[in-house]
Write a protein that holds these residues in place. Sequence first.
Motif, PDB file in Angstrom:
ATOM      1  N   LYS A   1       0.874  -1.179   0.000  1.00 27.33           N
ATOM      2  CA  LYS A   1       0.000   0.000   0.000  1.00 27.33           C
ATOM      3  C   LYS A   1       0.906   1.222   0.000  1.00 27.33           C
ATOM      4  N   ARG A   2       0.908   1.950  -1.096  1.00 26.66           N
ATOM      5  CA  ARG A   2       1.840   3.067  -1.225  1.00 26.66           C
ATOM      6  C   ARG A   2       1.126   4.395  -0.974  1.00 26.66           C
ATOM      7  N   LEU A   3       1.683   5.160  -0.035  1.00 24.90           N
ATOM      8  CA  LEU A   3       1.144   6.494   0.228  1.00 24.90           C
ATOM      9  C   LEU A   3       1.238   7.337  -1.045  1.00 24.90           C
ATOM     10  N   ALA A   4       0.154   8.021  -1.368  1.00 26.03           N
ATOM     11  CA  ALA A   4       0.102   8.902  -2.536  1.00 26.03           C
ATOM     12  C   ALA A   4      -0.524  10.215  -2.079  1.00 26.03           C
ATOM     13  N   VAL A   5       0.270  11.267  -2.090  1.00 22.12           N
ATOM     14  CA  VAL A   5      -0.184  12.557  -1.555  1.00 22.12           C
ATOM     15  C   VAL A   5      -0.673  13.442  -2.709  1.00 22.12           C
ATOM     16  N   LEU A   6      -1.939  13.830  -2.636  1.00 24.51           N
ATOM     17  CA  LEU A   6      -2.524  14.652  -3.703  1.00 24.51           C
ATOM     18  C   LEU A   6      -1.788  15.985  -3.802  1.00 24.51           C
ATOM     19  N   THR A   7      -1.374  16.336  -5.015  1.00 29.68           N
ATOM     20  CA  THR A   7      -0.709  17.622  -5.242  1.00 29.68           C
ATOM     21  C   THR A   7      -1.531  18.420  -6.265  1.00 29.68           C
ATOM     22  N   GLU A   8      -1.016  19.543  -6.696  1.00 28.62           N
ATOM     23  CA  GLU A   8      -1.820  20.409  -7.563  1.00 28.62           C
ATOM     24  C   GLU A   8      -1.994  19.806  -8.966  1.00 28.62           C
ATOM     25  N   ASP A   9      -3.147  20.117  -9.589  1.00 32.19           N
ATOM     26  CA  ASP A   9      -3.386  19.691 -10.968  1.00 32.19           C
ATOM     27  C   ASP A   9      -2.296  20.258 -11.870  1.00 32.19           C
ATOM     28  N   HIS A  10      -1.887  19.457 -12.839  1.00 34.96           N
ATOM     29  CA  HIS A  10      -0.878  19.884 -13.809  1.00 34.96           C
ATOM     30  C   HIS A  10      -1.499  19.907 -15.203  1.00 34.96           C
ATOM     31  N   PRO A  11      -0.961  20.747 -16.099  1.00 31.90           N
ATOM     32  CA  PRO A  11      -1.478  20.750 -17.470  1.00 31.90           C
ATOM     33  C   PRO A  11      -1.174  19.414 -18.162  1.00 31.90           C
ATOM     34  N   LEU A  12      -2.031  19.051 -19.101  1.00 28.43           N
ATOM     35  CA  LEU A  12      -1.889  17.773 -19.804  1.00 28.43           C
ATOM     36  C   LEU A  12      -0.507  17.615 -20.438  1.00 28.43           C
ATOM     37  N   SER A  13       0.027  18.702 -20.983  1.00 25.53           N
ATOM     38  CA  SER A  13       1.319  18.609 -21.675  1.00 25.53           C
ATOM     39  C   SER A  13       2.467  18.279 -20.721  1.00 25.53           C
ATOM     40  N   TYR A  14       2.197  18.339 -19.415  1.00 24.42           N
ATOM     41  CA  TYR A  14       3.259  17.991 -18.458  1.00 24.42           C
ATOM     42  C   TYR A  14       3.685  16.530 -18.596  1.00 24.42           C
ATOM     43  N   LYS A  15       2.826  15.712 -19.214  1.00 28.76           N
ATOM     44  CA  LYS A  15       3.142  14.282 -19.333  1.00 28.76           C
ATOM     45  C   LYS A  15       4.412  14.035 -20.138  1.00 28.76           C
ATOM     46  N   ASN A  16       4.816  14.994 -20.936  1.00 33.03           N
ATOM     47  CA  ASN A  16       6.041  14.830 -21.726  1.00 33.03           C
ATOM     48  C   ASN A  16       7.245  15.525 -21.115  1.00 33.03           C
ATOM     49  N   PHE A  17       7.050  16.148 -19.950  1.00 27.62           N
ATOM     50  CA  PHE A  17       8.156  16.932 -19.393  1.00 27.62           C
ATOM     51  C   PHE A  17       9.223  16.044 -18.768  1.00 27.62           C
ATOM     52  N   GLU A  18      10.429  16.261 -19.245  1.00 28.86           N
ATOM     53  CA  GLU A  18      11.613  15.611 -18.683  1.00 28.86           C
ATOM     54  C   GLU A  18      12.715  16.658 -18.724  1.00 28.86           C
ATOM     55  N   GLY A  19      13.402  16.831 -17.621  1.00 28.77           N
ATOM     56  CA  GLY A  19      14.443  17.852 -17.615  1.00 28.77           C
ATOM     57  C   GLY A  19      14.772  18.273 -16.205  1.00 28.77           C
ATOM     58  N   VAL A  20      15.379  19.444 -16.107  1.00 32.48           N
ATOM     59  CA  VAL A  20      15.837  19.939 -14.818  1.00 32.48           C
ATOM     60  C   VAL A  20      15.063  21.203 -14.455  1.00 32.48           C
ATOM     61  N   ILE A  21      14.391  21.181 -13.307  1.00 28.17           N
ATOM     62  CA  ILE A  21      13.712  22.371 -12.786  1.00 28.17           C
ATOM     63  C   ILE A  21      14.764  23.164 -12.012  1.00 28.17           C
ATOM     64  N   PRO A  22      14.979  24.450 -12.393  1.00 22.79           N
ATOM     65  CA  PRO A  22      16.127  25.176 -11.835  1.00 22.79           C
ATOM     66  C   PRO A  22      16.031  25.448 -10.331  1.00 22.79           C
ATOM     67  N   GLU A  23      17.190  25.628  -9.714  1.00 15.73           N
ATOM     68  CA  GLU A  23      17.295  26.023  -8.302  1.00 15.73           C
ATOM     69  C   GLU A  23      16.424  27.229  -8.033  1.00 15.73           C
ATOM     70  N   GLY A  24      15.775  27.242  -6.892  1.00 16.21           N
ATOM     71  CA  GLY A  24      14.945  28.378  -6.519  1.00 16.21           C
ATOM     72  C   GLY A  24      13.515  28.237  -6.996  1.00 16.21           C
ATOM     73  N   GLU A  25      13.295  27.336  -7.980  1.00 15.82           N
ATOM     74  CA  GLU A  25      11.940  27.098  -8.459  1.00 15.82           C
ATOM     75  C   GLU A  25      11.287  25.996  -7.626  1.00 15.82           C
ATOM     76  N   TYR A  26       9.936  26.006  -7.581  1.00 10.89           N
ATOM     77  CA  TYR A  26       9.178  24.973  -6.887  1.00 10.89           C
ATOM     78  C   TYR A  26       9.514  23.602  -7.486  1.00 10.89           C
ATOM     79  N   GLY A  27       9.875  22.647  -6.635  1.00  7.31           N
ATOM     80  CA  GLY A  27      10.193  21.294  -7.118  1.00  7.31           C
ATOM     81  C   GLY A  27      11.551  21.194  -7.779  1.00  7.31           C
ATOM     82  N   ALA A  28      12.445  22.137  -7.483  1.00  9.79           N
ATOM     83  CA  ALA A  28      13.772  22.151  -8.105  1.00  9.79           C
ATOM     84  C   ALA A  28      14.410  20.765  -8.063  1.00  9.79           C
ATOM     85  N   GLY A  29      14.936  20.333  -9.211  1.00 12.83           N
ATOM     86  CA  GLY A  29      15.545  19.013  -9.300  1.00 12.83           C
ATOM     87  C   GLY A  29      15.269  18.401 -10.655  1.00 12.83           C
TER      88      GLY A  29
END
Length: 194
Positions: free
Chosen positions: A72-100
Motif C-alpha cells: 500500500k503506497r502512500l500517494a499525496v494529492l498535489t496540484e493539478d498539472h497541465p496535460l502537456s506535463y506528461k512529456n516533461f523531462e528535464g531539470v527544474i532550476p534552483e529556486g523554483e518549486y520542485g527544483a531538481g
Amino acid sequence: MGSDKLSAYKKRRHFKQTTEPKPRVSHSKSKRAFVVQKHDASRLHYDLRLEMGGVLKSWAVPKGPSLNPEDKRLAVLTEDHPLSYKNFEGVIPEGEYGAGTVIVWDRGTYENIKMDKKGKAISMSEAFENGTVEVRLKGKKLKGAFALIHMQDKNWLLIKMKDDEARKKDITKAEPRSVKSGKNLEEVRRDKSK
Ligand code: MN
C-alpha cells in the motif's frame, strides 16, 4: 489561457525560469493519458498523474508504484498539472518549486474501471469525489488495475489490484530509466549542465 483548475500550478512557478509547460487546459484526442514521473527533488519521489477533466490529477508517491497487491503506497494529492506535463523531462532550476531532475518513468493510457454497487460505470470525477478511483493502466512498466483510495486530507493509498499483471518484483529498482529517453536521472542532470 490560464484556468482556475491550474491556478495552484501557475502560482508556484515562474515560467521565465523553468522550462515546465505553461498552465493550459486541454484534452487528449482519444484515450486518456497517464504518466509517472520520477522526480529527484529535495526528496526522491514518483509523481502519478491521471488525465481528468482537461488536466492531470496528480499524486506524489514517495516510494513509487508497486506491482505487488500486498503493498500500500502512500500517494499525496498535489496540484493539478497541465496535460502537456506528461512529456516533461528535464531539470527544474534552483529556486523554483520542485527544483531538481524529472524523468518520464512510465507513461501510456488508462481506462476508468470503477463501478457502483449495481455494476454501473461511474465517471472519473465522481470516483475521485467519492475517494475510490480504479483504473486499468496501459503503460510500458505499469499494467493492469490499480486503485487509489482516499484516506484523509491529501493522503491517498495507491494499491495494485489483483489481476494477471500483478508481480512480486520491485519495478522501481528493476526499471529505473526513462521510457522517453532511456536515460536515468543522473544522465538527464549531466546532459542539462553541459
Ligand atoms: Mn514532484
